[in-house]
Every structure is written in C-alpha cells, then in structure tokens.
Design an enzyme around this catalytic site. Structure first.
Site, short mmCIF file in Angstrom:
data_model
loop_
_atom_site.label_atom_id
_atom_site.label_comp_id
_atom_site.label_asym_id
_atom_site.label_seq_id
_atom_site.Cartn_x
_atom_site.Cartn_y
_atom_site.Cartn_z
N LYS A 1 -14.10 69.62 -43.56
CA LYS A 1 -12.47 70.64 -43.49
C LYS A 1 -11.85 71.77 -44.74
O LYS A 1 -12.32 71.44 -46.13
CB LYS A 1 -11.48 69.81 -43.10
CG LYS A 1 -11.82 68.30 -42.40
CD LYS A 1 -11.36 68.98 -40.83
CE LYS A 1 -11.55 67.60 -39.99
NZ LYS A 1 -11.56 68.70 -38.89
N LYS B 1 -18.78 66.81 -41.79
CA LYS B 1 -18.11 67.28 -40.99
C LYS B 1 -16.91 68.09 -42.92
O LYS B 1 -16.08 67.11 -42.35
CB LYS B 1 -17.52 67.44 -40.21
CG LYS B 1 -15.97 68.39 -39.22
CD LYS B 1 -16.45 68.85 -38.83
CE LYS B 1 -16.82 68.13 -37.39
NZ LYS B 1 -15.34 68.95 -36.43
N CYS C 1 -13.70 63.37 -31.54
CA CYS C 1 -12.90 62.64 -31.23
C CYS C 1 -11.20 63.02 -32.26
O CYS C 1 -11.48 63.44 -33.02
CB CYS C 1 -12.98 61.23 -31.73
SG CYS C 1 -13.60 60.50 -32.84
N ASP D 1 -19.21 64.02 -33.46
CA ASP D 1 -18.89 64.22 -34.54
C ASP D 1 -17.42 62.63 -34.04
O ASP D 1 -16.81 62.95 -34.09
CB ASP D 1 -18.39 65.53 -35.13
CG ASP D 1 -16.89 65.27 -35.46
OD1 ASP D 1 -16.92 64.72 -36.62
OD2 ASP D 1 -15.66 65.67 -35.79
N THR E 1 -16.42 63.42 -41.80
CA THR E 1 -15.40 64.23 -41.79
C THR E 1 -15.35 64.20 -43.37
O THR E 1 -14.81 63.41 -44.21
CB THR E 1 -14.22 64.11 -41.81
OG1 THR E 1 -14.19 64.03 -40.34
CG2 THR E 1 -12.61 65.31 -42.30
N LYS F 1 -13.53 66.98 -26.03
CA LYS F 1 -12.94 65.87 -26.50
C LYS F 1 -12.34 65.37 -25.46
O LYS F 1 -11.53 65.62 -25.15
CB LYS F 1 -11.82 65.91 -28.21
CG LYS F 1 -12.58 66.10 -29.38
CD LYS F 1 -11.46 66.92 -30.79
CE LYS F 1 -11.97 67.00 -31.63
NZ LYS F 1 -11.14 67.74 -32.39
N ASP G 1 -15.22 73.15 -40.84
CA ASP G 1 -14.81 73.24 -39.71
C ASP G 1 -12.95 73.56 -40.19
O ASP G 1 -12.24 72.93 -41.46
CB ASP G 1 -13.80 71.96 -39.08
CG ASP G 1 -12.82 72.02 -37.73
OD1 ASP G 1 -12.54 72.73 -37.68
OD2 ASP G 1 -12.65 70.59 -37.21
N ASP H 1 -16.38 59.81 -35.91
CA ASP H 1 -16.46 59.13 -37.34
C ASP H 1 -15.31 58.18 -37.26
O ASP H 1 -15.38 57.63 -38.19
CB ASP H 1 -17.03 60.24 -38.50
CG ASP H 1 -16.05 60.75 -38.70
OD1 ASP H 1 -14.55 61.65 -37.77
OD2 ASP H 1 -15.34 61.48 -40.01
N ARG I 1 -2.89 69.38 -41.06
CA ARG I 1 -1.68 67.61 -40.89
C ARG I 1 -2.93 66.48 -42.29
O ARG I 1 -3.88 66.67 -42.20
CB ARG I 1 -1.75 67.05 -39.59
CG ARG I 1 -3.35 66.30 -38.98
CD ARG I 1 -2.91 66.63 -37.40
NE ARG I 1 -4.19 65.98 -37.28
CZ ARG I 1 -5.49 64.47 -36.24
NH1 ARG I 1 -4.27 63.63 -36.14
NH2 ARG I 1 -5.90 65.02 -36.12
N GLU J 1 -16.90 75.71 -36.95
CA GLU J 1 -15.89 75.31 -35.62
C GLU J 1 -14.25 76.48 -36.15
O GLU J 1 -13.69 75.86 -36.59
CB GLU J 1 -15.55 73.48 -36.35
CG GLU J 1 -14.87 73.20 -35.01
CD GLU J 1 -15.17 71.70 -35.27
OE1 GLU J 1 -16.52 71.49 -35.12
OE2 GLU J 1 -14.30 70.96 -34.47
N ASP K 1 -13.24 74.87 -30.88
CA ASP K 1 -12.71 73.42 -30.56
C ASP K 1 -11.36 73.16 -29.71
O ASP K 1 -10.72 73.01 -28.39
CB ASP K 1 -12.64 73.09 -31.79
CG ASP K 1 -12.21 70.95 -31.47
OD1 ASP K 1 -11.53 70.72 -30.71
OD2 ASP K 1 -11.69 70.35 -32.84
MG MG Z 1 -12.30 70.56 -35.17
#
Ligand code: MG
Length: 361
Positions: free
Chosen positions: A162, A160, A295, A320, A135, A267, A190, A322, A24, A218, A243
């Site tokens: 993506k 982190k 989160c 994580d 991130t 989370k 991730d 952030d 997303r 991840e 996750d």
């Molecule tokens: Mg994740």
C-alpha cells in the site's frame, strides 16, 4: 425449494495489526452477516463489511437494506429458479452493493448445499487451489520492510504494498522493500486513489527507473477520474489495474473498450455479489483482460465466497484474498482452507463455512 426466511447478525474480529491504506486505518473486522433458510431446513451464510469510503455503505445501511428491501423482495421465491431470484435481488433497490453481495452469497451457499455440490464446481471448476498475495500496510519505510520480510517468512511470494499516503516517499519505500526481499518476490503496488494523474506518471516512471519491478500498479488516481487513469495507463510501461473505478459490468466495459486500465479487480462488495461478478468476468475474458479477485476487510465467510468465484473461473488469474490471514483469531470451521498463501478448495457443499450460533441476534 422456497426461500423461507432471511435474517441478519453481526461479527467482530480483531486484526493482528492495524490495516492502513491511503484512505483509512482499521483495527477490527466488524461486519454484518446474513443467514438464508430454505424450506428444506438448510441454511446459507453471507457477510458484508461496511466500507463507507468505497461503497458508501455503513453497518446500519447494510442491515436496513437487507431487512427492509432485499429480504421482502425475495422471501418465498423458489431458489431453484436462480436467475429470477438473483434478478429480483439486484432490482430490489439501487446501489447498496455490499448488502446485495451478502445476500447473493448466502443464496448461492444454500443453492450449493441443496444440490449437495461445492459452489466453485457448480460455477465452472477452473482450479482446485491458487495463491493469494498479502497486504503490507502503508507505514514508515523501516516498518514496511520489516512487515514485508515477515510475510515472506510466512511463505508469501506476492506482496500487495500500500502506498499513496505520502507520494514523495513512495518510490523510496518500494525500492527499500525490493532491496530487502530480493528479485523473486512479486510486488503489487496499490495507491488506493492517492495520486494525481501527473504524480502517478512521475512516481511510476521513477519506480521503473529504480528497478522496483512492480507486477502492476492498482488504482493510481481517484475512482471517478476515468480520463486520469487512461492518461496514466497510456504513459507508463507498468500494467495498471482498476479497482475502485470498477463496480459494475458496465464500468468494466468502459475501462476495457477505452483501455483505461490493463486489468480489473473484482470485489463482491462492489459488484453486488457473485452473480453480477460472473458477467463481469465473462466480459473481461472475451476481451482477453485478466482479473484479480479482491476483498475488503472481511472475515472468512465472504472471503470464502470470493475464493469459490476465483476457483471457478479461469479469467481470475490474481488473488488478493488476505482477509483471513490478517485476523488475529482462528477462522470459522469449514469451506476453503486458508493455508498461508495457498487457498485450497474442498468438496464441502455450497460455500461451506459454518457460522457460530452466537452471531445471530
Ligand atoms: Mg485496491
């Protein structure tokens, strides 16, 4: 100490930059907030984002769950009988883990304030401060390199990153980031479910060959593909962190006992709050499995709640958190201090964040 009243409000905060993952793109933190008032006149606060692609919840569903199911179930109960309250909260309806998390943290905030003690100490007090990663959204390679360098400039030493939106280019992105930031910055990768199991093994092996030096990867494969994650974990050297595959303590038990992943990302929006997360963490600890605290796109209210959990328990060795660093505005006053990469706990009672009056309808 009777739980007198529970109501909901809404917050909307702009992000400094759009947040992009394989799943997303988001430009605002737009969350439901929960307020629990005790008969002693004190209030506890909670927050839940609507992360429909992960938990299936929307703002409307969270508001409805709190107002029509959870609040009627626990209003009037004695908060000092905390086990009974938390049990009733979790049994008020199935699923709806973010709605439950918002109420769980508001109750614990009020509980800590009533006892006049910070929540992180009441839950174990393992560490006073710790470091979070930040991130790096999935974008073109040049933009990702620029964002990584900017984060390192801001003092972050764990990124982190993506990936997973365009598998063919993922190794190139990671190699370019490693080249730019040098060897001393930790890279957590991730994929947000973006790869098939075979793709994941191919890409992670190529990352290993290209000396990307990832600390972990991840959620390489879709959340429901348990066998696929096990396949990946058994075929690569890089540690795998589960996750989206792990919501409940039962999910964690399966991952741990079948060694489907090496680490677990806790989370609050997946577990249904801090109370179930404590059980998940204790189980992981007993098997020697380290946990990350993560989160969703949340503001400081619920990220502060997660920080209290992380500071309380030694099994949470990676953070994580952030969310507040990604917002374009000043944080709410009170609670843990978010100083760039460092999250420092304070002695304010409960969770400690003060929510402005105009958030409540
Ligand atoms: Mg994740």
């Amino acid at each position: 100490m009777r739980i007198e009243h529970i109501d909901i409000g809404e917050i909307s905060l702009p992000l400094a930059h759009p947040f992009k993952t394989a799943l997303r793109t988001v430009e605002h933190v737009n969350d439901i907030v929960v307020r629990v008032r005790g008969e002693n006149g004190l209030e506890g606060y909670g927050e839940a984002p609507a992360t429909a692609v992960i938990t299936g919840e929307t703002k409307g569903s969270i508001a409805c769950a709190v107002r029509d199911f959870i609040a009627p179930a626990i209003t009037g109960m004695d908060l000092m009988d905390l086990d009974a309250v938390m049990d009733k909260l979790q049994r008020s309806m199935v699923h709806n883990t973010s709605a439950k998390a918002a109420v769980d943290m508001a109750l614990l905030d009020l509980w800590g304030k009533t006892l006049n003690a910070p929540l992180w100490r009441l839950l174990g007090g393992a560490k006073r401060e710790f470091e979070t990663d930040i991130t790096i959204s999935v974008n073109g390679v040049d933009e990702m390199v620029r964002d990584s360098l900017e984060a390192v400039d801001r003092g972050f030493s764990i990124l982190k990153v993506k990936v997973g939106k365009d598998p063919a280019a993922d190794v190139e992105r990671l190699a370019a980031i490693r080249q730019a930031v040098g060897p001393s910055v930790a890279l957590r990768v991730d994929a947000n479910q973006g790869w098939t199991p075979r793709e994941a093994v191919r890409i992670i092996s190529a990352m290993e060959d290209a000396a990307v030096g990832a600390e972990l990867v991840e959620q390489p494969v879709p959340a429901t593909d348990f066998d696929g994650m096990k396949y990946v974990t058994s075929r690569v050297n890089t540690p795998i962190l589960a996750d989206e595959s792990v919501f409940s303590p039962a999910d964690a038990a399966r991952v741990i006992t079948e060694h489907a992943a090496d680490y677990i990302n806790i989370k609050l929006m997946k577990t249904g709050g801090i109370w179930p997360a404590l059980r998940l963490g204790a189980m992981a600890e007993s098997f020697g499995v380290q946990c990350m605290i993560g989160c969703m796109l949340e503001s400081q209210i619920s990220v502060a709640a997660a920080a209290h959990l992380a500071a309380a328990r030694g099994v949470i060795t990676m953070a994580d958190l952030d969310g507040p660093s990604l917002c374009a505005c000043e944080p709410f006053p009170g609670g843990p201090e978010f100083r760039g990469p460092v999250i420092a706990m304070t002695e304010s009672p409960g969770i400690g964040v003060r929510v402005p009056a105009d958030c409540w309808a």
